[in-house]
Design a protein around this motif. Sequence first.
Motif: not given
Length: 181
Positions: A45-63
């Motif tokens: 996954v690429l979280d291009l405007y990471g901010g807090s990392g919220n979306l990318g971390i959610e993706a990591l948590s989901r596999g």
Amino acid sequence: MRVISGEKKGQPLKAVPGTTTRPTTDKVKESIFNIIGPYFDGGWVLDLYGGSGNLGIEALSRGVEKAIFVDQNRKAVEIIKDNLKVCSYTDRAEVYRNDAKRALKALIKREVSFTYIFLDPPYAEQKIEAEIGIIHDFNLLASGGTIVAEHDSTIELAEHIGSFSCKRREVYGDTAISFYE
């Protein structure tokens, strides 16, 4: 703000202080992952405007296997790193301080492709269509992958960008999410 589901379900995440970063709400985040997931068996996954990392971390948590986070704000990069550490994901993530266009060009040189790409730029600075064009032209999205673009609900993104098509658009108040495949 918290991780909604997966192995880190319920884990609180720090937000970037101030008003320059607008975190994706839990309601919108849950909807995004119900549409594209809800769980994954690997992929990048690429979280291009990471901010807090919220979306990318959610993706990591989901596999998702690996995530690359990019943000040009120094404080945001620090918060992403802190959130990754709290979730024990530092070994499955890379974090870069860079603007989106330069980051995309750097990724082209690495010859990587992503299963999911999250684009959530500040509403006043959106160049989503141009960025999706770069992603398309340099094959940064893996075959069968999805681009998730969060934008102001008053913005109508193009139906087609290169060979990508907008397969779905959802609106949540002043936020819209467009899904390209």
